[in-house]
Design an enzyme around this catalytic site. Structure first.
Site, PDB file in Angstrom:
ATOM      1  CB  CYS A   1      -0.929  -0.016   1.200  1.00  0.00           C
ATOM      2  SG  CYS A   1      -2.074   1.380   1.270  1.00  0.00           S
TER       3      CYS A   1
ATOM      4  CB  CYS B   1      -7.069  -1.873   6.390  1.00  0.00           C
ATOM      5  SG  CYS B   1      -6.631  -1.733   4.632  1.00  0.00           S
TER       6      CYS B   1
END
Length: 337
Positions: A84, A176
């Site tokens: 990410c 997440c």
């Protein structure tokens, strides 16, 4: 708040990373829920800066979630937070920011930048230089880490003094985009069941599984082995073979490796690619131990010779190289012996 106080022209941005954020868990374990967006907006209001939400859901799905699934399907163990940072925060976001006329992306990572060189945070327990080690020199040149010289405790105290409601918010952790924390269940829904054998180092079948993707090298729990080892000691996952769909287990001593081969290196520190052996240290997983080593570039690979044996070294993870606290580069683990 620190960047604005220092005189920078600051704009706050929250990333919408889920096409359906309502499906993400509530609470504060993640970083991209609707609640997190509202927390960010309130913080921007207190600081007195403009605030926008940027929709990066499609890019996140492609570059982080699908990469995560395909890496496990190939028998490797990815780090989605690292991916990410690489593909979203310092590629997609940075590209858009520069196109809009901004100079840098500032994040709350606990890491230091000194003359464009990445170094560890003084807060050893919260240091995030490892997950930033994949960034290029150019990306680091357009990055700011205003919290780099502070510990997490100091940051929380300052946030409270500034009237930021997130001062006592629990740290984000886990993955997440896996709302319930069940990685194996998430992968099974994406990849389906694929029964196969669990074998010991002699090749004897000692159990079965519903998908080799549900295991990682070094894993001890959740192996569902039918019978104990002859010596009664725990077994650990030693290797995952996706072609034969076989998981091999054995004693902890069999996990030890002293040689690691890595690919796709990024040299972002104060030294050039080492074509001669270079003594340094290496971190082989997030929050993992640091090992003394010698590294050397050979063709498209970087050979890492460890001074002491390491355990639980998994293909797909990053090897981040340091000179003392300074990052000199990183590469992706391909195999270990």
């Amino acid at each position: 708040a620190r960047a604005a106080e220092a005189g920078h022209d600051v704009t706050g941005v929250h990333l919408a990373l889920s096409a359906n954020p309502q499906s993400h868990r509530t609470g504060a374990r993640g970083c991209c829920t609707i609640e997190d967006s509202r927390d960010a907006r309130r913080a921007a209001d207190v600081i007195g800066i403009p605030f926008y939400i940027w929709d990066m859901a499609e890019r996140f799905q492609r570059d982080v979630v699908e990469d995560f699934v395909s890496e496990y399907a190939a028998g490797r163990t990815p780090n989605p937070c690292l991916r990410c940072n690489e593909k979203i925060k310092f590629e997609a976001v940075l590209d858009r920011a520069l196109a809009l006329g901004f100079d840098a992306v500032a994040t709350g990572h606990h890491a230091r930048l000194v003359d464009g060189v990445l170094s560890r945070s003084p807060d050893e327990g919260k240091d995030q230089s490892y997950v930033l080690g994949v960034l290029t020199r150019e990306q680091l040149g357009h990055a700011m880490f205003p919290l780099g010289d502070s510990t997490k405790a100091q940051v929380r105290q300052e946030a409270a003094r500034r009237g930021l409601m997130v001062a006592d918010k629990p740290d984000s952790h886990d993955i997440c985009f896996i709302a319930d924390g069940d990685t194996r269940g998430f992968l099974e829904r994406r990849l389906g069941t694929a029964p196969g054998p669990i074998v010991d180092t002699s090749g004897e079948v000692v159990g079965s599984h519903e998908g080799a993707y549900g295991f990682t090298v070094g894993q001890r729990k959740g192996l569902h082995i039918d019978r104990p080892a002859p010596d009664g000691r725990p077994r650990y996952v030693l290797s995952i073979e996706p072609v034969s769909n076989t998981v091999t287990v054995g004693p902890r001593s069999a996990l030890e490796v002293t040689s690691v081969e890595t690919v796709r290196p990024v040299w972002n520190g104060p030294v050039a690619a080492p074509y001669e052996p270079l003594a340094c240290t290496v971190q082989l997983r997030a929050h993992g131990e640091v090992y003394g080593c010698r590294i050397q570039v050979s063709g498209e690979e970087v050979h890492v010779a460890l001074d002491t044996p390491a355990t639980g070294v998994a293909a797909g993870q990053a090897a981040v190289f340091y000179l003392e606290d300074t990052v000199i580069g990183s590469a992706t683990i391909a195999r270990a012996a």
